[in-house]
Design a protein around this motif. Structure first.
Motif: not given
Length: 634
Positions: A101-102, A161-168, A615-619
């Motif tokens: 979702a993110t 998803e990998r782009q988001l996680l690698h960016a973080a 992200l899970t808690r925010a959802g």
């Protein structure tokens, strides 16, 4: 008649009647819908995404199968384990949905060129020449029941998803001080002086007085007692016990042999080294260089310089080769010779047969014993399925094990054994059946009260068993007259151990007080202890046969000059730490760099896990525990 009905319908009483009838039909039809208002049929909700029970059930079954295989369990998973696996599966799906979702909310996209590059780079889709092979791609998708659209959509989501996680987590670098401290701890080595003081090196003491033996027997009754026994009747229903009664004809054996002929006629296999290039002239040049005496390592470099691929194919049959044309040439070539360029669908190949595994044929006569056993077991398995219901019905009707009908073909036995399945004569209880059944029966016998009605229980390998415990024979001390030899031997071992403990303690005290361990051992004049041994440099995970693992752990708690004494099987060990070797990162640059990369990767994983959790808690996840328990209880 119809006219009369129409006139009647126009009256007010009829109108009221039909109105009530319509209302009642309406409530009948929507009753279920009204009752189900407010009932949530989803397994979970998170970040606007719904996880269906079907999705959870499918993922749970996959996880359950994988974990069951990893645990090597023959018995079904316990209800508690099933609930735990289902809970972990749902947690993973919820976290995945929150992450997806993110990605959608942030508008992260994967360009088609990047998607195509990843597909082409996957080793599983690489053909003989090293490039993307469409045929292998289609075969892989078909074997996993995937369409190309489904596969690409899943890969696109993963890459986003990998782009988001690698960016973080990009740029995670461990502090130099932390890396050096971990490196120093992990790579530190220790050297010690060590001496063994074995029990059997002590002088044999004089035989004790009769009163000493009597007191030793009285003070240690558990050492000289018979174990607890159970007197048990057992019946077994298994393919192994029935197979001996099954008759297998020669015709059945011959038919099974023909049906599985591929198993008994193994074709020749060949292993080859292959150079593949789209250019015929380049292939010819590589062949000439190879024939001139170049080794395979040289040819790999030469192939790379010409843009060719160098491949080693493990021994394979002709049907297993990626190209029928290449297979035909390989199996026509002489071993160790370099071929001429062979045109294949991917260009030109030059090869050398590096290994030949001759074919093997097993004759019908040689295969007959194993085939007879296999067919008998298969028939016996069907007999088990046919008989198990009849045995259950007989036991449910109160029939004792001794009165079960002979037509049920049960293997029956009665005997006495202990918790290890040993009889009073010291032999293994002769319990037939598949591997593991005897242990299952023995364990059950020691949890079943005497006289409890028998019930048919599952065993390993499609087997079943039932048992009745007739009597518990409790453990009892053996009379001194019978156990005297054992008591005397036990007392002597103890006396020698105590004698050696005094020797080891004296050596330890001498080393602890700053004395030389070698001098203390020399004073023994070669008696009671082994010579002093200087250990090699020992790391924390050292596995040196001459150094006990327990000693290695203790050495890493000492300072130089400190001593220790530990008991090991067969004696004592006394050691004194002499040196601590501290690693120098400057001299082990490659190892230090690998450690830094490992720490950085671990930090990156931690950051990614924290992001997914946030992200899970925010959802605002909502879990339907009723559906979770239903799926875990299936």
């Amino acid at each position: 008649m119809l006219g009369s009905l129409r006139r009647l319908a126009a009256t007010w009483p009829a109108r009221i009647f039909f109105g009530l009838l319509i209302i009642s039909f309406g409530f009948w039809g929507v009753g279920d819908m009204v009752r189900n208002l407010g009932v949530d049929h989803a397994a979970a909700h998170v970040a606007g995404t719904t996880i269906s029970p079907q999705t959870l059930a499918s993922a749970y079954q996959q996880d359950l199968n994988r974990i069951t295989l990893a645990l090597h369990q023959s018995a079904p998973p316990s209800p508690a384990l099933k609930v735990m696996i289902a809970d972990q599966t749902l947690r993973r799906l919820v976290a995945q949905a929150a992450l997806d979702a993110t990605v959608r909310r942030l508008g992260i996209r994967v360009p088609p060129a990047v998607l195509r590059q990843h597909v082409y780079a996957m080793p599983g889709f690489a053909g003989p020449g090293g490039g993307f092979d469409r045929t292998l791609f289609d075969q892989a998708l078909a074997s996993h029941n995937l369409t190309e659209t489904m596969f690409l959509a899943s890969l696109r989501t993963t890459l986003a998803e990998r782009q988001l996680l690698h960016a973080a987590s990009a740029g995670m670098t461990p502090p130099a001080l932390l890396t050096r401290a971990i490196f120093a701890s992990a790579r530190q080595q220790r050297v010690a002086e060590m001496v063994r003081v074995p029990f059997n090196a002590a002088p044999i003491p004089a035989s004790p007085a009769p009163g000493v033996i009597t007191r030793w027997w009285q003070n240690h009754p558990g050492r000289f007692s018979t174990p607890e026994y159970r007197r048990v009747s057992i019946v077994i229903l298994s393919p192994q016990t029935l197979a001996a009664q099954v008759q297998v004809s020669a015709a059945e054996i011959a038919a099974a042999y023909q049906a599985d002929l591929a198993r008994y006629r193994q074709p020749e296999k060949r292993g080859v080294e292959v150079l593949s290039t789209p250019d015929q002239a380049a292939a010819a040049a590589l062949a000439a260089q190879w024939r001139a005496g170049a080794d395979w390592a040289t040819m790999q470099k030469a192939a790379a310089a010409k843009g060719a691929s160098a491949i080693v194919l493990a021994p394979s049959t002709a049907a297993q080769f990626p190209s029928p044309v290449l297979a035909k040439a390989v199996f026509a070539a002489l071993a160790g010779t370099v071929s001429a360029p062979v045109k294949t669908g991917l260009g030109y190949s030059v090869f050398r047969v590096s290994q030949v595994v001759p074919g093997k044929t097993t004759s019908l006569a040689a295969a007959t014993p194993a085939l007879r056993q296999r067919l008998a077991l298969a028939t016996a398995s069907r007999l088990v399925d046919h008989l198990v219901g009849k045995v259950q019905d007989a036991l449910a009707g109160g029939t004792s094990l001794s009165k079960l009908p002979p037509a049920l073909d049960l293997a029956g036995l009665e005997g006495t054994f202990d918790r290890q399945g040993m009889t009073p004569e010291g032999k293994k209880a002769p319990i037939p059946g598949p591997a593991g059944l005897a242990a299952r029966i023995v364990a059950r016998a020691f949890t079943t009260p005497p006289g409890q009605p028998p019930q048919l229980l599952d065993g390993p390998g499609d087997s079943y068993f039932a048992l009745t415990v007739h009597k518990i024979i409790p453990a009892a001390p053996r009379p001194l007259a019978q156990a005297r030899a054992q008591v005397l031997a036990d007392w002597l071992r103890h006396a020698m151990a105590k004698s050696q403990e005094r020797v080891a303690t004296a050596l330890y005290v001498a080393a602890k007080n700053g004395g030389s361990l070698k001098a203390a051992v020399a004073a023994l004049h070669g008696r009671y202890a082994s010579p002093v041994f200087t250990t090699p440099p020992l790391g924390r995970a050292a596995n040196v046969p001459s150094v006990p693992a327990d000693l290695v752990k203790v050495l890493f708690t000492l300072h130089p000059g400190q001593a220790t004494m530990i008991e090991v099987p067969g004696g004592f060990v006394v050691a004194k730490l002499t040196r601590i070797l501290t690693p120098d990162p400057a001299r082990e640059k490659a190892r230090f760099a690998r450690l830094r990369a490992q720490i950085a990767a671990g930090m990156a994983r931690d950051v990614q896990n924290l992001l997914v959790s946030a992200l899970t808690r925010a959802g605002h996840p909502r879990v339907n525990h009723t559906i979770l328990e239903q799926i875990a209880g299936q």
